[in-house]
Design an enzyme around this catalytic site. Sequence first.
Site, PDB file in Angstrom:
ATOM      1  CB  SER A 103     -58.110 -34.849  70.765  1.00  0.00           C
ATOM      2  OG  SER A 103     -58.699 -34.287  69.611  1.00  0.00           O
ATOM      3  CG  HIS A 128     -56.988 -36.630  74.850  1.00  0.00           C
ATOM      4  ND1 HIS A 128     -56.069 -35.632  74.878  1.00  0.00           N
ATOM      5  CD2 HIS A 128     -56.959 -37.129  73.588  1.00  0.00           C
ATOM      6  CE1 HIS A 128     -55.516 -35.492  73.670  1.00  0.00           C
ATOM      7  NE2 HIS A 128     -56.056 -36.398  72.881  1.00  0.00           N
TER       8      HIS A 128
END
Length: 692
Positions: A407, A428
């Site tokens: 992330s 992500h």
Amino acid sequence: MSIVEQAREGDILVLTINNPPVNAFSPGVPEGLHAGLDAAEADGDVRAVVIIGGGRTFIAGADIKTFDLPREQAPDLRGFITRLDAFSKPTVAAIHGTALGGGLEVALACTYRVATADARLGLPEVKLGVLPGAGGTQRLPRVVGAQKALEMMLSGSSVKATEARTLGLVDEVVDGDLRASAVEFARAHADARPLPRISGRGVEGASPELFAAARAGLGKTHKGQYSPGLIVDLAEMAATKPFAEGWDAEAQLFMQAKDSPQSRALRHVFFAEREAGKVRGLGKDTPVGDVRRVGIIGAGTMGGGIAMNFLNVGLPVTIVETAQDALDRGLATIRRNYENSAKKGRLTGDEVEKRMGLLTPTLDMGALADADLIIEAVFENMDVKKDIFTRLDAVAKPGAILASNTSTLNVNEIAAVTARPEQVIGLHFFSPANVMKLLEIVRADKTSDTVLATSLAVARKIGKVGVVVGVCDGFVGNRMVHRYGDEARKLVEEGADPQAVDAAMHALGLPMGPFEMSDMAGLDIGYAIRQHQAKERGEPKPDGWLDRIVETGRKGQKTGGGIYDYGDDRRPRPNAEMGQLIADYRAEKGLTPREIGQDEITKRLAYSLVNEGAQILEEGIAQRAGDIDVIYLYGYGFPAYRGGPMGYASEQGLGNVAADLEKYGQTPAPLLRRLADEGQTFAAYDRETAKG
Ligand code: T1G
């Protein structure tokens, strides 16, 4: 090929609209259709007219791109529909693909409608912040009744032709050749007189209570939105006033809605969503890989959720863990999620088993040798990820895409430990990964065009909104939300209550404020990121009021309390002790609290997002301001009717935004400053940069 082609099938005149890609009612289409009706009127041998779409669909609506044209330049859909409704010969709408918005309104002004079984019909205008503006609010209730018309127009959802047949919205569902069936239908009804006209009917199932209930429900279903109320008003007029009165009122209210900030915002989002899936400079002929087998490393919350996306579309997934109990837990969670969906009637038992049957659990990373795409979803630690990618490099087949679900971490660094950096990319996913539609596709320096194009195709296949971003700490969404969180904490230091800060964001239309969101995500996560960033920057250990809350052991919802307390209903409740901790903190730091109004809170929070977004844009981490809006809509719940943070700022005026940033102690990013000085919007910037 003309935009509306005329062809005789014996005594039937067929008008075919050729305005790819979706036969929108663009300039040229009304002119062509009028010419077709002129020809039908002038030729005594023509007994009826069929209107059909060329290519993949009937008319998908008014051309949204023409909404901002001066009235005299915009296609006159209402004028055409008025003529069509009064036409002296039977007309048949032959529908395949979609008949949406103005497309369905044209069909409703025809004498009859026939459709293929998989065609979809609807009035989605509410999703653009407007309302059906060419008779839909007056004709649909007269066909399907007040209740169903309200449901369709307020949700903007479409119905399949088979349901439309039951509703009386289509006269026949045809299989085989639509055109031939429509010509045959037209011939069979060519002598019908008087011609049945919807405008002459009444509305079934209407009552003052129904419309009152519909209005009352809007506060929940369409919180803060403008056009839904107008739709209810017009549906009620259809039931209580002569057609002509409702028709005229509809035109006025449509113009009002069309010129509203909310409609501008929603139209911006409509096109931004579609642009976000296109990568500038990526050749249209870039080869796209075929992903048939997927590998997931990590069966935790993220790995399990990611796996479900692929199982849902029938792709086999091999999921790897390091210990059997972790693997078992992961599988049990996936099964539980599917069984919960089955309990809600979203899946059958067989579908659950089919999905689970596509899942291969293993402790052996070698089992990923035949995977086309491998997604690492393990602990957010660079050393762990580097170790995995080093091992993957020895296992994965040539051409396999190696993706990290990180992330925030640097995907270039991860790629560098492999001998195939061109195959490495960031995917992500946002938690919960099987629910959230946003997918940030992190393009590393050496990621190949094919890997990028394939990743975009995979995003589409699993129903995600894939947005390409560059490598930096937090990429786009999380980088912006970190700034937003900093400003939120600062507001509390200066005197605002956490609840007032969250309430300001609710008023802006977000489902959660920054502190509710932090409590839900886990305060310890933000705490760890702040500690990590301070260490990286050689700064002292952070000691903010929120850090102190975490250090008391309160980590948010997962520990029953963080900034707020949470009961079984998981609703946030102020905690007096935390209030005292904040007051003591301010006193210790010599901070004198002051009253901070909602307007200041809103501007400081919203504009902190915008300012960071402008910085991101200038650094090239995002391709467009529109991409940033799409990320914020789908990843963080920013209301679409505000247009996303960048769209919202443009609506406020970037000059005002820059002035407010300075007023509240933030320095406008250079790009924001430039655009503000030029009186520009971010949309104009996107158009400017699109030219290369
Ligand atoms: N106007 C202009 N462009 C449109 C368009 C429209 N109505 N619909 C689609 N496009 C473009 C889109 O931008 C994209 O462009 C390409 O077509 C393919 O779209 C008076 C006022 C029909 C279900 O709201 O829901 O009628 O990116 O990628 O996934 O009452 O398009 O290729 O350059 O979405 O196959 C009401 C909106 C208008 C329907 C097809 N109608 N469109 O989905 O393709 S308001 C709508 C859709 C109205 C009247 C009122 C979908 C689709 P590009 P796509 P798709």
